[in-house]
Scaffold this active site. Structure first.
Site, PDB file in Angstrom:
ATOM      1  CE1 TYR A   1      -4.076   2.422   0.720  1.00  6.36           C
ATOM      2  CE2 TYR A   1      -2.926   2.375   2.824  1.00  6.36           C
ATOM      3  CZ  TYR A   1      -4.341   2.740   1.289  1.00  6.36           C
ATOM      4  OH  TYR A   1      -4.996   3.305   2.198  1.00  6.36           O
TER       5      TYR A   1
ATOM      6  CG  HIS B   1      -4.093   4.548  -3.365  1.00  5.96           C
ATOM      7  ND1 HIS B   1      -5.123   4.671  -4.322  1.00  5.96           N
ATOM      8  CD2 HIS B   1      -4.264   3.104  -2.514  1.00  5.96           C
ATOM      9  CE1 HIS B   1      -6.094   3.003  -3.221  1.00  5.96           C
ATOM     10  NE2 HIS B   1      -4.861   2.677  -3.127  1.00  5.96           N
TER      11      HIS B   1
ATOM     12  CD  GLU C   1      -1.576  -3.893  -6.286  1.00  3.20           C
ATOM     13  OE1 GLU C   1      -0.900  -3.589  -6.061  1.00  3.20           O
ATOM     14  OE2 GLU C   1      -2.409  -3.223  -5.598  1.00  3.20           O
TER      15      GLU C   1
END
Length: 427
Positions: free
Chosen positions: A132, A137, A206
């Site tokens: 993460y 984001h 990603e």
């Protein structure tokens, strides 16, 4: 300085010039044995045939690693032999080398049109960890669910946050996925959870790093200085997400069914050696991370990324987002160093996902959750059909693409594409 050229014609807009040579696993026909190749222009160069013809020398002279059904054996050989293989293949495909160029029989055995082969998963993925690591984001999601004052959790700027995903449901580009079922719960007071197909299906832009080298021993961390030598190459990764399922299930242990129904990766693995000319500095980290995470210099890569969506009504995809790997706050090497600092052992074929890669502007967000800002606004799919989306609908195809632009050539990842099928009918 002249640019290295191949005797195989490669168009200017190709993702696969001789400077790239990404590895993949393919079948020439459905009945053939899977084997390993590299992409060059519009062709696959069959490395198992190169090995059979004794065109590798040195430590790879009698190798059988290119006859395997995945890249794991080759990836386990380590950086020295990865580099040796690349140098040999690049030399054999060079316009200056006659060995294959002037031998019609060799060429007919070695090359297959990319459009005619079946691409498979490039690796047997043993373990999959998703991070993460994009500050943009994480901040966006935090604002949506906790407000600006509490957007980032206190630990976020001190360590690369991650969770263990599911490797069994990782599929290669082109594999359709069914809309998942799960428990959801509305925000209405006193409402009860219901069991239904996901209504808020999302993509996540990603990249994935495939681990290589010898397996590390349990209890021995990988240092930040050596982490780069344990990463074989990168793929595009779409970590599909069921947002409504995730919202209900994620407390206190994080996502589960919202993520494990499927993740899509691109078939071609672009090596770290091919990416080296595009190395660049990551964002400044404040506060400075702990010593085991500190690194200097160009430790990330300038890889332009995009997301396009194609509905069943559209004749071509429409681009909805552009981003870049260089925006990532925590680098791939920091992720690997943190993953192993407690002694967790790693194996060739393990996959590390970066987490959603969002940029600083609204058109660089890496998920529909952000692009539609939690469903509060629509995302246009262009003027061809004037369709709009808040989340992904049945029949929609999501296409990720990645590209590094060099001096006189470009290095690409091809596409990472997946189409969402309707959920199964259940009682």
């Amino acid at each position: 300085m002249s640019i290295l050229k191949s005797f195989i014609e490669v168009s200017e807009d190709s993702h696969f010039p001789i400077q790239n040579l990404p590895y993949g696993v393919f079948k020439p026909t459905l009945n053939d044995q899977a084997r390993i190749g590299v992409a060059i222009g519009d062709f696959v160069c069959d490395l198992s045939v190169l090995a059979d013809l004794k065109l590798f020398d040195g430590k790879l002279k009698d190798t059988k690693v290119f006859h395997q059904e995945n890249l794991n054996s080759f990836m386990s050989l380590g950086k020295e032999l990865w580099s040796e293989a690349r140098k040999t293949i690049q030399n054999l495909l060079s316009s200056e080398t006659s060995t294959i160029r002037d031998n019609k029989e060799y060429r007919e055995k070695i090359f297959h049109s990319i459009s005619s082969v079946t691409m498979l998963l490039p690796a047997r993925i043993g373990d999959y960890t998703d991070f993460y690591a994009s500050k943009e984001h994480a901040t966006n999601v935090g604002i949506m669910f906790r407000g600006k004052e509490n957007a980032l959790m206190p630990n976020w700027v001190h360590l690369p946050v991650g969770y263990h995903g599911r490797s069994s449901s990782i599929v290669v580009s082109g594999t359709p996925l069914k809309r998942p079922w799960g428990q959801t719960k509305s925000d209405e007071p006193d409402s009860l959870p219901t069991f239904n197909p996901c209504r808020l299906l999302d993509f996540e832009l990603e990249m994935g790093a495939l681990i290589g080298g010898e397996s590390t021993k349990l209890g021995e961390p990988i240092s930040i200085e050596s982490a780069k030598d344990h990463i074989f190459g990168l793929v595009l990764l779409n970590d599909w997400s069921a947002r409504d399922i995730q919202k209900w299930e994620y407390v206190p242990l994080g996502p589960f069914l919202a993520k494990n129904f499927g993740s899509t990766i691109s078939p071609w693995v672009v090596t770290m050696e091919a990416l080296q000319p595009f190395a660049t500095k990551p964002p400044t980290q404040d506060p400075q991370p702990m010593k085991y995470l500190q690194e200097q210099g160009n430790t990330t890569f300038d890889i332009e990324l995009s997301v396009s969506i194609k509905s069943p009504k559209m004749s071509k995809p429409h681009k909805v987002s552009t981003s870049n790997l260089k925006y990532m706050y925590w680098t791939l090497t920091q992720q690997l160093a943190h993953h192993t600092v407690n002694g967790c052992n790693m194996n060739a074929g393990d996959l590390l996902g970066t987490g959603t890669i969002s940029g600083p502007t609204e058109d660089s967000y890496g998920s529909m959750l952000e692009l539609s800002w939690k469903g509060s606004k629509v995302v246009s799919l262009g003027t061809e059909t004037n369709e709009e989306r808040k989340f992904i609908q049945d029949g929609d195809s999501v296409i990720l693409s990645g590209l590094c632009k060099g001096n006189g050539y470009q290095i690409g990842f091809g596409n990472c594409e997946g189409t969402i099928l309707p959920a199964d009918k259940r009682q």
